[in-house]
Design an enzyme around this catalytic site. Structure first.
Site, PDB file in Angstrom:
ATOM      1  N   ARG A   1     -11.520 -13.301  -6.446  1.00 49.51           N
ATOM      2  CA  ARG A   1     -10.109 -12.975  -6.512  1.00 49.51           C
ATOM      3  C   ARG A   1      -9.301 -14.174  -7.082  1.00 49.51           C
ATOM      4  O   ARG A   1      -8.191 -13.835  -7.515  1.00 49.51           O
ATOM      5  CB  ARG A   1      -9.716 -12.754  -4.874  1.00 49.51           C
ATOM      6  CG  ARG A   1      -8.640 -12.222  -4.548  1.00 49.51           C
ATOM      7  CD  ARG A   1      -8.532 -11.965  -3.154  1.00 49.51           C
ATOM      8  NE  ARG A   1      -9.217 -11.048  -2.575  1.00 49.51           N
ATOM      9  CZ  ARG A   1      -9.068  -9.658  -2.737  1.00 49.51           C
ATOM     10  NH1 ARG A   1      -8.153  -9.010  -3.349  1.00 49.51           N
ATOM     11  NH2 ARG A   1      -9.931  -8.761  -2.059  1.00 49.51           N
TER      12      ARG A   1
ATOM     13  N   ARG B   1      -4.112  -4.756  -4.870  1.00 51.24           N
ATOM     14  CA  ARG B   1      -4.945  -5.749  -4.652  1.00 51.24           C
ATOM     15  C   ARG B   1      -4.375  -6.825  -3.763  1.00 51.24           C
ATOM     16  O   ARG B   1      -3.195  -7.068  -3.882  1.00 51.24           O
ATOM     17  CB  ARG B   1      -5.400  -6.572  -5.712  1.00 51.24           C
ATOM     18  CG  ARG B   1      -6.221  -5.942  -6.934  1.00 51.24           C
ATOM     19  CD  ARG B   1      -6.228  -6.591  -8.004  1.00 51.24           C
ATOM     20  NE  ARG B   1      -6.890  -7.989  -7.924  1.00 51.24           N
ATOM     21  CZ  ARG B   1      -8.157  -8.117  -8.131  1.00 51.24           C
ATOM     22  NH1 ARG B   1      -9.043  -7.017  -8.278  1.00 51.24           N
ATOM     23  NH2 ARG B   1      -8.807  -9.248  -7.824  1.00 51.24           N
TER      24      ARG B   1
ATOM     25  N   HIS C   1       6.153  -1.251   1.105  1.00 54.21           N
ATOM     26  CA  HIS C   1       5.064  -0.671   1.962  1.00 54.21           C
ATOM     27  C   HIS C   1       5.851   0.602   2.412  1.00 54.21           C
ATOM     28  O   HIS C   1       6.862   0.764   2.949  1.00 54.21           O
ATOM     29  CB  HIS C   1       4.645  -1.311   3.235  1.00 54.21           C
ATOM     30  CG  HIS C   1       3.595  -0.944   3.907  1.00 54.21           C
ATOM     31  ND1 HIS C   1       2.397  -0.797   3.204  1.00 54.21           N
ATOM     32  CD2 HIS C   1       3.564  -0.323   5.046  1.00 54.21           C
ATOM     33  CE1 HIS C   1       1.467  -0.150   4.177  1.00 54.21           C
ATOM     34  NE2 HIS C   1       2.174   0.332   5.083  1.00 54.21           N
TER      35      HIS C   1
ATOM     36  N   ASP D   1       3.295 -12.938   2.548  1.00 55.32           N
ATOM     37  CA  ASP D   1       2.326 -14.166   3.010  1.00 55.32           C
ATOM     38  C   ASP D   1       1.257 -13.826   2.822  1.00 55.32           C
ATOM     39  O   ASP D   1       0.675 -13.067   2.112  1.00 55.32           O
ATOM     40  CB  ASP D   1       3.110 -14.453   4.491  1.00 55.32           C
ATOM     41  CG  ASP D   1       2.720 -13.315   5.665  1.00 55.32           C
ATOM     42  OD1 ASP D   1       1.884 -12.551   5.280  1.00 55.32           O
ATOM     43  OD2 ASP D   1       3.025 -13.500   6.724  1.00 55.32           O
ATOM     44  N   GLU D   2       0.417 -14.810   3.671  1.00 53.74           N
ATOM     45  CA  GLU D   2      -0.879 -14.728   3.530  1.00 53.74           C
ATOM     46  C   GLU D   2      -1.982 -13.696   4.401  1.00 53.74           C
ATOM     47  O   GLU D   2      -3.205 -13.339   4.185  1.00 53.74           O
ATOM     48  CB  GLU D   2      -1.678 -15.984   3.868  1.00 53.74           C
ATOM     49  CG  GLU D   2      -1.221 -17.125   2.680  1.00 53.74           C
ATOM     50  CD  GLU D   2      -1.769 -18.367   2.908  1.00 53.74           C
ATOM     51  OE1 GLU D   2      -2.726 -18.726   3.540  1.00 53.74           O
ATOM     52  OE2 GLU D   2      -1.317 -19.556   2.263  1.00 53.74           O
ATOM     53  N   GLY D   3      -1.133 -13.007   5.082  1.00 57.31           N
ATOM     54  CA  GLY D   3      -1.332 -11.768   5.838  1.00 57.31           C
ATOM     55  C   GLY D   3      -1.467 -10.544   5.103  1.00 57.31           C
ATOM     56  O   GLY D   3      -0.883 -10.386   4.041  1.00 57.31           O
TER      57      GLY D   3
ATOM     58  N   HIS E   1       9.075   8.003  -1.041  1.00 56.68           N
ATOM     59  CA  HIS E   1       9.298   7.375  -2.279  1.00 56.68           C
ATOM     60  C   HIS E   1      10.952   7.544  -2.482  1.00 56.68           C
ATOM     61  O   HIS E   1      11.408   6.303  -3.035  1.00 56.68           O
ATOM     62  CB  HIS E   1       8.536   8.508  -3.347  1.00 56.68           C
ATOM     63  CG  HIS E   1       7.409   7.730  -4.263  1.00 56.68           C
ATOM     64  ND1 HIS E   1       6.341   8.548  -4.303  1.00 56.68           N
ATOM     65  CD2 HIS E   1       7.258   6.550  -4.453  1.00 56.68           C
ATOM     66  CE1 HIS E   1       5.376   7.491  -4.828  1.00 56.68           C
ATOM     67  NE2 HIS E   1       5.945   6.319  -4.802  1.00 56.68           N
TER      68      HIS E   1
ATOM     69  N   GLU F   1      12.245   4.737  -1.016  1.00 56.30           N
ATOM     70  CA  GLU F   1      11.777   3.343  -1.789  1.00 56.30           C
ATOM     71  C   GLU F   1      12.732   3.219  -2.848  1.00 56.30           C
ATOM     72  O   GLU F   1      13.074   1.858  -3.373  1.00 56.30           O
ATOM     73  CB  GLU F   1      10.348   3.665  -2.093  1.00 56.30           C
ATOM     74  CG  GLU F   1       9.683   3.549  -1.035  1.00 56.30           C
ATOM     75  CD  GLU F   1       7.849   3.489  -1.487  1.00 56.30           C
ATOM     76  OE1 GLU F   1       7.196   3.140  -0.652  1.00 56.30           O
ATOM     77  OE2 GLU F   1       7.755   4.124  -2.444  1.00 56.30           O
TER      78      GLU F   1
HETATM   79  C1  GAR Z   1       4.608   3.348  -3.069  1.00 54.50           C
HETATM   80  O1  GAR Z   1       4.823   4.467  -2.219  1.00 54.50           O
HETATM   81  C2  GAR Z   1       4.282   2.075  -2.483  1.00 54.50           C
HETATM   82  O2  GAR Z   1       4.928   2.166  -1.186  1.00 54.50           O
HETATM   83  C3  GAR Z   1       2.891   2.128  -2.130  1.00 54.50           C
HETATM   84  O3  GAR Z   1       2.217   2.784  -3.103  1.00 54.50           O
HETATM   85  C4  GAR Z   1       3.413   3.613  -3.684  1.00 54.50           C
HETATM   86  C5  GAR Z   1       3.567   3.346  -5.324  1.00 54.50           C
HETATM   87  O4  GAR Z   1       3.935   4.138  -6.129  1.00 54.50           O
HETATM   88  N1  GAR Z   1       2.320   0.729  -1.869  1.00 54.50           N
HETATM   89  C6  GAR Z   1       1.335   0.596  -0.715  1.00 54.50           C
HETATM   90  O5  GAR Z   1       0.835   1.629  -0.256  1.00 54.50           O
HETATM   91  C7  GAR Z   1       1.055  -0.730  -0.756  1.00 54.50           C
HETATM   92  N2  GAR Z   1       0.173  -0.811   0.370  1.00 54.50           N
HETATM   93  P1  GAR Z   1       4.625   3.965  -7.193  1.00 54.50           P
HETATM   94  O6  GAR Z   1       3.478   3.364  -8.247  1.00 54.50           O
HETATM   95  O7  GAR Z   1       4.876   5.436  -7.813  1.00 54.50           O
HETATM   96  O8  GAR Z   1       5.847   2.976  -7.457  1.00 54.50           O
END
Ligand code: GAR
Length: 201
Positions: A65, A91, A109, A141-143, A171, A174
């Site tokens: 990694r 990742r 997220h 962060d690192e978690g 979405h 988002e």
């Molecule tokens: C999004 O809904 C994002 O929140 C999620 O992947 C999707 C990507 O959609 N991320 C995670 O689950 C991170 N753990 P996109 O490729 O269409 O933007």
């Protein structure tokens, strides 16, 4: 304009939302590079269509990694990137990466953190039976999904929801939240003190 890189593994619809708002002059950022760990990620094609440099960095070529992350860091530094935006990048980043860009890596997220961290936030919320979930933009962060929260938006869970219908609604939230968070960062309007992230005028 701050120089931004986006790391994406999949569809890249969040990337598209950010690029669209930049194009409309609503987000004060310049995306200079998009990197994916999947060669055929539609995110790469979305970037190329808009004339943005897009690279596949193959995880198969690196033994660990850290070595993979070092290769990505090299590309980001060459482009003098000031903010790294994770948009469906599946990742986990190594501590090496986080130390290189402290409070300069953002993630989105698909749940209201600290609920349902990890790679199946939508499915986990449905399985738990919550009535409200949402999305979170946070510094990395690192978690695992533990960094300071920048913005959150709640999304209702409806009786007949499947993972697909719920993800569609998440979405949509988002696409409102992520461009706004990027814009706030690029205008130097985010201040982090401990776990708390403030919006300053
Ligand atoms: C999004 O809904 C994002 O929140 C999620 O992947 C999707 C990507 O959609 N991320 C995670 O689950 C991170 N753990 P996109 O490729 O269409 O933007």
């Amino acid at each position: 304009m701050k120089r931004v890189a986006v790391l994406a593994s999949g569809q890249g619809t969040n990337l598209e939302a950010i690029l669209e708002e930049i194009a409309q002059g609503k987000v004060a950022a310049r995306v200079v590079l998009v990197i994916s760990d999947r060669e055929r990620a539609p995110a790469l094609e979305r970037a190329r269509r808009r004339g943005i440099r897009a690279m596949f960095v193959d995880p198969g070529l690196y033994r660990s990694r850290e070595e993979y992350d070092a290769a990505v860091i090299g590309e980001l530094k060459e482009e003098r990137v000031e903010l790294v935006v994770l948009a469906g990048f599946m990742r986990l980043l190594s501590p090496l990466f986080i130390r290189e860009f402290p409070m300069r890596v953002m993630n989105i997220h698909p749940a209201l953190l600290p609920s349902f961290p990890g790679t199946s936030g939508i499915e986990d919320a449905l399985a738990y039976g919550v009535k409200v979930t949402g999305c979170t933009v946070h510094f990395v962060d690192e978690g695992l999904d533990t960094g300071p929260v920048i913005l959150q938006e709640a999304v209702p869970v409806i009786q007949d929801d499947t993972a697909e219908t719920l993800h569609q609604r998440v979405h949509a939230a988002e696409y409102r939240l992520y461009p706004r968070a990027v814009d706030l960062f690029c205008r130097d309007k985010l201040k982090v003190e401990g776990r708390r992230c403030y919006i300053v005028e």
